[in-house]
Design an enzyme around this catalytic site. Sequence first.
Site, mmCIF file in Angstrom:
data_model
loop_
_atom_site.group_PDB
_atom_site.id
_atom_site.type_symbol
_atom_site.label_atom_id
_atom_site.label_comp_id
_atom_site.label_asym_id
_atom_site.label_seq_id
_atom_site.Cartn_x
_atom_site.Cartn_y
_atom_site.Cartn_z
ATOM 1 N N VAL A 272 0.951 -1.342 -0.126
ATOM 2 C CA VAL A 272 0.036 0.008 0.116
ATOM 3 C C VAL A 272 0.958 1.304 0.029
ATOM 4 O O VAL A 272 1.554 1.534 0.843
ATOM 5 C CB VAL A 272 -0.922 0.228 1.344
ATOM 6 C CG1 VAL A 272 -1.968 1.277 1.174
ATOM 7 C CG2 VAL A 272 -1.819 -1.263 1.291
ATOM 8 N N SER A 273 0.671 2.055 -1.021
ATOM 9 C CA SER A 273 1.739 3.161 -1.362
ATOM 10 C C SER A 273 1.139 4.499 -1.176
ATOM 11 O O SER A 273 0.063 4.681 -1.455
ATOM 12 C CB SER A 273 2.489 2.962 -2.671
ATOM 13 O OG SER A 273 2.981 4.162 -3.028
#
Length: 532
Positions: free
Chosen positions: A359-360
Site C-alpha cells: 500500500v503506497s
Amino acid sequence: MALRIVPFRNAFLWNFAVGMGFWLISVVSAGKAPSSKYLIGVGSYDLTGPVADVNLMGYADPGQNAAGLHFRLRSRAFIVAEEAAAKSSDKGKRFVFVNLDACMASQGVTLKVLSRLKERFGGLYNEKNVAISGIHTHSGPGGYLQYILYIITSLGFVRQSFNAIVDGIEKSIIQAHENLRLGSLYTNQGELLDANINRSPSAYLNNPPEERQQFKYNVDKDMVLLKFVDAKWGAVGALNWFAVHGTSMNRSNLLVSGDNKGAASRFMEDWYGRQTAGTHLLIPESKPARLDARKFQIMPSLVSVPVHRAVEIGVGLRSAGGKPASRFASINHRVRSRIRSSSEPPFVAAFAQTNEGDVSPNILGAFCEDTGQPCDFNHSTCNGKNELCVGRGPGYPDHFASTKIIAQRQFKKAVELFESARKIISGKVDYRQKYVDFSRVTVTLPQDVAGKSSQNVTTCPAAVGFSFAAGTTDGHGAFNFEQGDDHGNLFWRLVRSALKTPTAEQAACQKPKPILIDTGEMSIPSPWAVKT
Ligand SMILES: *[C@@H]1O[C@H](CO)[C@@H](O)[C@H](O)[C@H]1NC(C)=O
Ligand SMILES: *[C@@H]1O[C@H](CO)[C@@H](O)[C@H](O)[C@H]1NC(C)=O
Ligand SMILES: *[C@@H]1O[C@H](CO)[C@@H](O)[C@H](O)[C@H]1NC(C)=O
C-alpha cells in the site's frame, strides 16, 4: 510436497518479516448500557537518535545515510486500565499501545523495554500486555534490529539508534502511567480515499475473483480511530490506524523524518494546541477563605484555562437530571472545581500503521523516469529496466510536498472522526498475545487446490527471493532484479551459493519462488532472520 504459494509480489522492504509474535489487543465490548470508566493515560517522548552517518531503515540502500533532520521522531504511548486497576496494583487488566516514529519495532528493543518496565513496575507491564508498533517511516535511523538481514546496510548493529528508541519508549510509557486518570474511550471509523493506492495491482489480480469481490477497493481505505477523553480535562488523545507506507520521502532523502504519519501526528497535536490556545477562562486557584474575600477580589490567584477545554469538561459532566441546580451542582461550578486541582495533561495524537503490504502513498502511480510513460504493468519495469520505474506522490517531484499532502489528508480525516466520535466503548479490558513459528505452520489444502484429496502441508524457514531484491516502485533495488521474477538468473545464483546453497527440501518448499538468500537457514555470525 511443496506448499503452493499464490504469487504475491509484496517485495522488498521489511514489511511483515519482523517477528514471530503478533499482537491482538482488544477492549472487549460487553454490550451493556454505555458507561465508559477506564483509567486512561497518554505519554509522548522523543526518540530521534543519531541524525548523521547512520543508514536509514527501510529502503535498504547502503548509500542512504542520514545527513540532517527533517523533523524529530517520537514515541507515543497509550494505556487503558480497568477502573479497578488502581495505580501500581495488579487488580483489573490493562494494556499499553506504543506507536513509534520508526520503521518498525524490533524484538531486541521490545525485550529491553520489557526488562526496564519490569525493574520499575514489577509485573504490571509485560510481554502479554505491551504492544509496540512502528509507523514504517523509511527515513528513521537504522541498525536497531538484531537479525543480520535487517542490519546489512547499516553495516551492523547501531547502539545509538537502539538506545534512543528504547529510552523513548520507556519514558513515554512512564509518562502515560503517571497520567493515568479516570476517563472514557470513544471510537469512530470512516473511509479515506485519496491517500493510498496498491503499488502492485497486477499481483493483487492473482487473488481469486471470488475473494476480490468481497472488497470494494484493492487496498484498505478505512481509518479506525480511538478517542481518549479524560473525565476531568476532556480529550487527551487520539489514536488511529490507516494503511499506507512511510515512503512519501523518496529514496534520495538523507534527512531523518517521520514521513507522512509522523507529520500527521504533529499536525494534529498542533491543531489541538491551537484549538486550546484561543480564549482562556481565568479561574480562581482555590476557594478564598471568608476573611480573604476582599483581598481575593483585589488580587486573585488565577488559573488560566482554554475555553475549548472548559467546554469539553462541561460536556463530559452529567446534568442535574431535571432537579434545580444548586450552586455547587451547577455545571459552571463543577467545571471550575475540576480545573483547579491538577495540571493539564498533554494532548497526544498517534497515526499507527496497519495492513500496509503493497500500500503506497505514491498515489499518482508508477512511471518511467526516462519516457514519462506508465511502467510495465506485470513487472514494474521500463524497457526491461527496474531502476527507471518509480512511484509518484501527489506533490511530485517534490517529496516534501508529497509527505505534507499525504499527512494532511490523514490528519484531516482523523480530526473529522475525532470530532464526530460518539460511539462509547464499554466492557472489560482484555488482550491476547501469542508466538507463532511461521517456519512450521501446518496448512490444510482443500481438495480443489491439492488435487485428488485434501492434503496437509507445512511452511518452511524464511527465504528471500530474487524479486525481493527488485524492490518496489516506492524504491527500486539494485542491479538487474525484476519484480514477479520466478526463475532468477545464473550470476546471482553463483553469488548466492557463496553465502549458502538452499537444501533441496527448502528449494522445493519455496517453489515457485527462486531463493536469493536463504535467510531462515543462515546463522553465521548470528541468525539472519527471526528464529525461535
Ligand atoms: C500481465 O500478465 C497477465 C498474466 O500473465 C497477462 O494476461 C496480461 O496480458 C499481462 N498484462 C500486460 C499489460 O502485460
Ligand atoms: C525525490 O525527491 C526529491 C526531492 O523532492 C526530488 O528532487 C526527486 O526528483 C524525487 N525523485 C523521484 C524519483 O520522485
Ligand atoms: C490434517 O490435519 C488435521 C488436523 O491435525 C487432521 O484432522 C486431518 O485428518 C489431516 N488431513 C490429512 C489429509 O492428513
